[in-house]
Design an enzyme around this catalytic site. Structure first.
Site, mmCIF file in Angstrom:
data_model
loop_
_atom_site.group_PDB
_atom_site.id
_atom_site.type_symbol
_atom_site.label_atom_id
_atom_site.label_comp_id
_atom_site.label_asym_id
_atom_site.label_seq_id
_atom_site.Cartn_x
_atom_site.Cartn_y
_atom_site.Cartn_z
ATOM 1 N N TYR A 62 37.558 35.624 30.445
ATOM 2 C CA TYR A 62 39.115 35.289 30.312
ATOM 3 C C TYR A 62 38.646 33.806 29.542
ATOM 4 C CZ TYR A 62 43.658 33.443 31.336
ATOM 5 O OH TYR A 62 44.955 32.956 31.001
ATOM 6 N N ASP A 84 32.281 28.831 27.264
ATOM 7 C CA ASP A 84 33.459 28.457 27.878
ATOM 8 C C ASP A 84 33.160 28.267 29.504
ATOM 9 O OD1 ASP A 84 36.156 28.161 29.161
ATOM 10 O OD2 ASP A 84 36.815 30.012 28.296
ATOM 11 N N LYS A 104 39.536 22.599 34.574
ATOM 12 C CA LYS A 104 39.646 22.860 36.010
ATOM 13 C C LYS A 104 38.839 21.392 36.618
ATOM 14 C CE LYS A 104 40.304 27.438 36.197
ATOM 15 N NZ LYS A 104 39.886 28.737 35.025
HETATM 16 C C1 LIG Z 1 40.746 29.019 33.824
HETATM 17 C C2 LIG Z 1 39.959 29.296 32.667
HETATM 18 C C3 LIG Z 1 40.671 29.017 31.526
HETATM 19 C C4 LIG Z 1 42.069 28.842 31.295
HETATM 20 O O1 LIG Z 1 42.480 27.690 31.558
HETATM 21 P P1 LIG Z 1 43.725 27.209 31.803
HETATM 22 O O2 LIG Z 1 43.648 25.853 32.192
HETATM 23 O O3 LIG Z 1 44.275 27.984 33.045
HETATM 24 O O4 LIG Z 1 44.696 27.426 30.627
HETATM 25 C C5 LIG Z 1 40.030 29.510 30.399
HETATM 26 N N1 LIG Z 1 38.700 29.773 30.242
HETATM 27 C C6 LIG Z 1 38.036 29.995 31.719
HETATM 28 C C7 LIG Z 1 36.625 30.407 31.665
HETATM 29 C C8 LIG Z 1 38.465 29.827 32.874
HETATM 30 O O5 LIG Z 1 38.097 30.197 33.980
#
Ligand SMILES: *Cc1c(COP(=O)(O)O)cnc(C)c1O
Length: 443
Positions: free
Chosen positions: A156, A249, A277
């Protein structure tokens, strides 16, 4: 869920006020929530409404207490409401909450990031991981003059159009293959390969000029799936050979899987990195960055446009800065050790009950699947016993342990999860697994 009105120690009472609030919320928000997985679609039943958190614990509006392993989906590495972060916020708040003009705090947080991740020579703060990944896609396309992206099934990268293709997180939880509303023309530019499959990746990368290969270095959004030895090194080679940028990511793994993130853990340096995060310590902060030559293509130095009214917001910067300053290598190691204890306990518990379980962790991020074979990719993850997970989730919740409400999400441990909390968790989960198995045998 228990329907008994009797209060039993350690077992939440029925959540009357939560249910009433959720009924009203469903009239105001799609599904009663402001982000899909919160609606418990992955496990069934009703979400509770939270009232407050402190350390490793949260309380719902009915007063039920839970040991929390979701931690706002990762950001709260110090636990809930840590005084060190609250004090920093209170201090900064007195001077104003937003200016839209440079502040010294942005520079301090960027320095704290670069100290841990020296390959982020330059970065740009944004407000969500979605924005970070979306901006990286634009920069990678502009830099390479190529249009295609390659991602991995079950990973994701936020909800920008280009990434809602075989995506993880809520998309995986709800079993949505691709989202309506994403133009076919755009979806076609996103190729996907199974995680841990270098051959498939190489084949795709040689058949189409790729702007970027993006991955979660340790997958958290398709359940917890670590890379196999050589996978990340292999991706670096494929990217170099084909002229694609390699993008980590690290929105979830950053400041979780190692003090210095995936580069430190795997010894591979990406071209661009997305963070989120933990970098905001519970406030809306994310970032993307890399070497100067790439990042100077971003406006106003370069012509790749990206902006944000609240980007670098001082309150949010202060939350991130206080969090990163507290998260020393020593503290990181201590949280990792407790996470290892938790995972070891989960394996022991499953063995005692005779249930096949795959459980693992990287730093303070962990996960498990009820499955009797290794989980190398999202297809493997989907073969796990999701029905048992659902019963286990509810049994755990009834006993005061809040796990991610989906079989396809990682869990997190914080600095506030001490040995006593881990022990209590394992006791309750052992009991919960027994109950989940008994219920499964009945149905
Ligand atoms: C949570 C997450 C996102 C998205 O971040 P948001 O702040 O919810 O838009 C993108 N990439 C990874 C790997 C994530 O865990």
């Amino acid at each position: 869920m228990t329907t008994s009105a009797e209060a039993v120690p350690g077992i939440p009472r029925p959540s009357a006020q939560s249910a009433a609030l959720m009924a009203r919320a469903r009239q105001r928000f799609p599904g009663g929530v402001n982000s899909p997985v919160r609606a418990f679609g992955g496990v069934g039943g009703e979400p509770f409404v939270v009232a407050r958190g402190e350390g490793a614990r949260i309380w719902d509006v009915d007063g039920n207490e839970y040991l929390d392993y979701v931690l706002s989906w990762g950001p709260l590495v110090l636990g809930h409401a840590p005084p060190i972060v609250l004090d920093a916020l209170a201090d900064v708040m007195q001077k104003g909450t937003s200016f839209g003009i440079p502040t010294g705090l942005e520079l301090q947080l960027a320095d704290a990031v670069a100290e841990r991740m020296p390959h982020l020579e330059m970065l740009r703060f944004v407000s969500s991981g979605t924005e970070a990944a979306m901006s990286i896609a634009r920069l990678a396309r502009a830099h390479t003059g190529r249009q295609h992206l390659l991602k991995f099934e079950g990973c994701y990268h936020g909800h920008a159009d280009s990434f809602l293709v075989k995506a993880g997180s809520g998309v995986a939880t709800l079993g949505l293959p691709n989202s309506p509303g994403v133009p076919d023309e755009l979806a076609k530019l996103t190729l996907t390969a199974p995680f841990n499959d270098l051959e498939a990746t190489a084949r795709l990368a040689r058949s189409v000029p790729l702007a970027a290969i993006l991955l979660e270095p340790v997958v958290g959004n398709g359940g917890f799936i670590p890379p196999q030895p050589g996978f990340i090194e292999g991706l670096r080679q494929i990217a170099d050979e084909t002229g694609a940028l390699l993008v980590f990511d690290e929105v979830m793994t950053g400041f979780r899987i190692a003090y210095g993130g995936a580069r430190e853990r795997f010894g591979v340096t990406p071209d661009l990195t997305a963070l989120g995060k933990v970098i905001g310590g519970g406030l809306p902060v994310a970032a993307y960055g890399g070497c100067r030559a790439l990042m100077e293509q971003i406006a106003p130095v370069g012509s790749v446009y990206q902006a944000g009214t609240l980007s670098g917001n001082p309150l949010a910067m202060a939350g991130g800065l206080a969090t990163l300053r507290a998260l020393t290598p020593e503290l990181h190691a201590r949280i990792e050790e407790r996470t290892a204890r938790l995972v070891h306990g989960l394996r022991t518990m499953a063995a005692r009950h005779g249930v096949p379980l795959v459980a693992d962790h990287a730093g303070s991020m962990f996960g498990f699947f009820f499955r009797d074979a290794p989980v190398r990719n999202f297809d493997d993850a989907k073969q796990s016993d999701v029905a048992l997970f659902r019963r286990f989730f509810h049994a755990a919740r009834e006993r005061g342990v809040y796990l991610a409400p989906s079989a396809f999400e990682a869990g997190f441990v914080s600095a506030a999860h001490g040995d006593a909390e881990i022990d209590a968790t394992l006791d309750r989960l052992d009991d919960a697994l027994g109950a989940a198995l008994a219920e499964g045998a009945r149905t």
